[in-house]
Design a protein around this motif. Structure first.
Motif, short mmCIF file in Angstrom:
data_model
loop_
_atom_site.label_atom_id
_atom_site.label_comp_id
_atom_site.label_asym_id
_atom_site.label_seq_id
_atom_site.Cartn_x
_atom_site.Cartn_y
_atom_site.Cartn_z
N THR A 126 0.68 -1.00 0.02
CA THR A 126 -0.23 0.08 -0.23
C THR A 126 1.12 1.23 -0.07
OG1 THR A 126 -1.52 -1.35 1.15
CG2 THR A 126 -1.95 1.47 1.12
N ASN A 127 2.04 1.19 0.91
CA ASN A 127 2.48 1.90 0.71
C ASN A 127 3.42 2.22 -0.43
OD1 ASN A 127 2.60 1.82 3.78
ND2 ASN A 127 4.78 1.68 4.02
N LEU A 128 3.68 1.85 -1.52
CA LEU A 128 3.95 2.08 -2.93
C LEU A 128 2.84 2.43 -3.74
CD1 LEU A 128 6.17 -1.17 -3.15
CD2 LEU A 128 6.65 0.70 -3.33
N LEU A 129 1.97 2.11 -3.44
CA LEU A 129 0.64 2.30 -4.59
C LEU A 129 0.45 4.16 -4.44
CD1 LEU A 129 -1.86 -0.60 -4.24
CD2 LEU A 129 -0.91 0.42 -6.17
N VAL A 130 0.51 4.52 -2.84
CA VAL A 130 0.36 5.98 -2.69
C VAL A 130 1.74 6.65 -3.13
CG1 VAL A 130 -1.42 5.76 -1.05
CG2 VAL A 130 1.08 5.08 0.05
N MET A 131 2.56 6.13 -3.26
CA MET A 131 3.45 6.65 -3.23
C MET A 131 3.87 7.82 -4.18
SD MET A 131 7.95 4.75 -3.23
CE MET A 131 8.57 6.68 -3.64
N ALA A 132 3.94 7.10 -6.09
CA ALA A 132 3.39 7.30 -7.48
C ALA A 132 2.65 8.79 -6.93
CB ALA A 132 3.36 7.06 -8.18
N GLY A 148 0.87 10.11 -5.06
CA GLY A 148 0.48 11.55 -4.05
C GLY A 148 1.75 12.30 -3.85
N HIS A 149 2.68 11.93 -4.73
CA HIS A 149 4.32 12.31 -4.66
C HIS A 149 5.16 12.27 -3.66
CE1 HIS A 149 2.65 13.98 -9.05
NE2 HIS A 149 1.72 14.52 -8.16
N TYR A 150 4.98 11.26 -3.29
CA TYR A 150 5.66 11.15 -1.75
C TYR A 150 6.91 10.32 -2.32
CZ TYR A 150 1.23 11.42 0.79
OH TYR A 150 0.29 11.72 1.21
N ARG A 151 8.41 10.72 -2.10
CA ARG A 151 9.29 10.34 -1.68
C ARG A 151 10.02 9.33 -1.05
NH1 ARG A 151 12.36 16.18 -1.58
NH2 ARG A 151 11.22 16.07 0.32
N PHE A 152 10.94 8.86 -1.48
CA PHE A 152 11.65 7.94 -0.10
C PHE A 152 11.91 8.89 0.68
CE2 PHE A 152 14.70 5.41 2.06
CZ PHE A 152 14.43 3.70 1.85
N VAL A 153 12.17 9.74 1.36
CA VAL A 153 12.71 10.53 1.99
C VAL A 153 11.29 10.76 3.30
CG1 VAL A 153 13.60 12.68 3.46
CG2 VAL A 153 14.57 11.78 1.35
N ASP A 154 10.69 11.35 2.56
CA ASP A 154 9.03 11.10 2.99
C ASP A 154 8.59 10.58 4.65
OD1 ASP A 154 9.02 13.81 1.79
OD2 ASP A 154 7.74 13.53 -0.12
N PHE A 155 8.87 8.95 3.70
CA PHE A 155 8.40 7.69 4.63
C PHE A 155 8.79 7.84 6.02
CE2 PHE A 155 6.13 6.87 0.73
CZ PHE A 155 5.19 6.17 0.98
N MET A 156 10.67 8.00 5.63
CA MET A 156 11.53 8.12 6.66
C MET A 156 11.19 8.99 7.68
SD MET A 156 13.45 5.80 5.50
CE MET A 156 14.82 6.09 6.90
N ARG A 157 10.70 10.28 7.49
CA ARG A 157 10.95 11.36 7.48
C ARG A 157 9.29 11.28 8.77
NH1 ARG A 157 9.72 15.85 4.70
NH2 ARG A 157 11.61 15.12 3.94
N VAL A 158 8.88 10.49 8.15
CA VAL A 158 6.88 10.16 9.22
C VAL A 158 7.27 8.62 9.88
CG1 VAL A 158 4.91 10.25 8.91
CG2 VAL A 158 6.14 11.80 7.76
#
Length: 64
Positions: free
Chosen positions: A23-29, A31-41
């Protein structure tokens, strides 16, 4: 039972990387999220969950 719950909640701490759960991969593109966004939160969230269940499980099962 408390050790089983600790393993279950530890295995569900998949918030720090987008590859940890599909699900994280499905919302990544979209939502225009980057890898760093997942690490930060995700990293602080993992520590909050870790501390919560470290205190909660022994209290709930009277392991003190």
């Amino acid at each position: 039972m408390p050790f089983l719950l600790a393993v279950i909640f530890g295995a569900n701490c998949s918030f720090a990387t987008p590859m940890s759960y599909q699900t994280n991969l499905l919302v990544m593109a979209p939502g225009h999220y980057r890898f760093v966004d997942f690490m930060r939160v995700g990293t602080p969230l993992i520590f909050v969950i870790w501390m919560t269940f470290t205190l909660f499980i022994p209290w709930y099962y009277n392991l003190f």
